[in-house]
Design a protein around this motif. Structure first.
Motif, PDB file in Angstrom:
ATOM      1  N   ILE A  22      41.145  43.068  29.999  1.00 45.15           N
ATOM      2  CA  ILE A  22      42.075  43.618  30.466  1.00 45.15           C
ATOM      3  C   ILE A  22      43.046  43.521  30.122  1.00 45.15           C
ATOM      4  O   ILE A  22      43.843  42.145  30.584  1.00 45.15           O
ATOM      5  CB  ILE A  22      42.097  44.452  31.921  1.00 45.15           C
ATOM      6  CG1 ILE A  22      43.034  45.674  31.725  1.00 45.15           C
ATOM      7  CG2 ILE A  22      42.497  43.209  32.731  1.00 45.15           C
ATOM      8  CD1 ILE A  22      42.997  45.933  33.617  1.00 45.15           C
TER       9      ILE A  22
ATOM     10  N   LYS B 130      48.342  47.220  31.375  1.00 44.92           N
ATOM     11  CA  LYS B 130      46.733  48.075  31.893  1.00 44.92           C
ATOM     12  C   LYS B 130      46.469  47.982  33.505  1.00 44.92           C
ATOM     13  O   LYS B 130      46.898  46.930  34.197  1.00 44.92           O
ATOM     14  CB  LYS B 130      45.789  48.441  31.423  1.00 44.92           C
ATOM     15  CG  LYS B 130      45.939  49.044  30.105  1.00 44.92           C
ATOM     16  CD  LYS B 130      44.366  49.033  28.719  1.00 44.92           C
ATOM     17  CE  LYS B 130      44.743  49.541  27.762  1.00 44.92           C
ATOM     18  NZ  LYS B 130      43.808  49.593  27.459  1.00 44.92           N
TER      19      LYS B 130
ATOM     20  N   ASN C 133      40.096  49.230  33.356  1.00 40.50           N
ATOM     21  CA  ASN C 133      39.834  49.056  31.979  1.00 40.50           C
ATOM     22  C   ASN C 133      37.979  49.446  31.887  1.00 40.50           C
ATOM     23  O   ASN C 133      37.361  48.655  33.061  1.00 40.50           O
ATOM     24  CB  ASN C 133      39.861  48.075  31.027  1.00 40.50           C
ATOM     25  CG  ASN C 133      39.197  48.133  29.777  1.00 40.50           C
ATOM     26  OD1 ASN C 133      38.997  49.482  28.907  1.00 40.50           O
ATOM     27  ND2 ASN C 133      38.727  46.900  29.007  1.00 40.50           N
TER      28      ASN C 133
END
Lengths: 116, 115
Positions: free
Chosen positions: A50, A54, A57
């Motif tokens: 990841i 973010k 994931n």
């Protein structure tokens, strides 16, 4: 200076249930986080990763969550299978161009045992 | 497509001796990193080689040295072995100009025991 920590040395889960493996880090400069799985007598195998931009994931049964404010990430395995029994390592890397991609900082690992 | 290969798989050395470990990267990769994994610990970064030069180094003494050859393969040398050098030594290969998603591919490691 342990910049990446996995505070649970081991985790035992029943087949079909959820496994949650946790990882904390102290260095706010880390940009990428990866999970590796390691069986005895084998090298670590990449599982999922990841980016710091973010917070989630997902890849099949595996989901990684990142909480940047808490400097915490977790790996969820649903449903857990006996073949998932292995050592799981959390690792982190900084983004500073090509020179940085080679250096991973690992946690100590968590031994996951999934019982049939 | 050959993955990362390391040799030897296991070896036993005496304190004070020297050891050389070898690594061939995954086909197409040009960068090699070495890690030391002590029992019960996560791998620790030793150094990284690209274009036959050491590019990054972790917190390891000068007794640890390396080399990269024109075919991208690499050697890790450890001089004046100590009991504390007993560990699994992992080689990881990657692409220098790759993206982080390309990942690092690890070999199975070389188990070194110093007696």
């Amino acid at each position: 200076d342990q910049q990446v920590k996995q505070n649970s040395p081991s985790l035992s889960v029943q087949e079909g249930r959820i496994s949650i493996l946790n990882c904390d880090y102290t260095n706010s400069m880390f940009d990428y986080f990866l999970w590796y799985k390691k069986y005895p007598a084998e090298g670590p195998t990449f599982l999922i990763s990841i980016s710091s931009i973010k917070d989630k994931n997902e890849d099949g049964r595996f989901t990684v969550f990142l909480n940047k404010s808490a400097k915490h990430l977790s790996l969820h395995i649903v449903p857990s299978q006996p073949g998932d029994s292995a050592v799981y390592f959390c690792a982190a890397s900084k983004d500073a161009g090509g020179t940085s991609y080679g250096k991973l900082t690992f946690g100590q690992g968590t031994i996951l045992t999934v019982h049939p | 497509d050959a993955g990362v290969t390391q040799s030897p798989t296991h070896l036993i050395k005496t304190r004070g001796q020297q050891v050389t470990l070898r690594c061939s990267p995954k086909s197409g990769h040009d960068t090699v990193s070495w890690y030391q994994q002590a029992l019960g610990q996560g791998p620790q970064f030793i150094f990284q080689y690209y274009e036959e030069e050491e590019r990054q180094r972790g917190n390891f003494p000068d007794r640890f040295s390396g080399h990269q050859f024109p075919n991208y393969s690499s050697e890790l040398n450890v001089n004046a072995l100590l009991l504390g050098d007993s560990a699994l030594y992992l080689c990881a290969s990657s692409l220098w100009f790759g993206t982080w998603e390309n990942g690092w591919y690890f070999g199975e490691g070389s188990w070194l025991t110093v007696v």
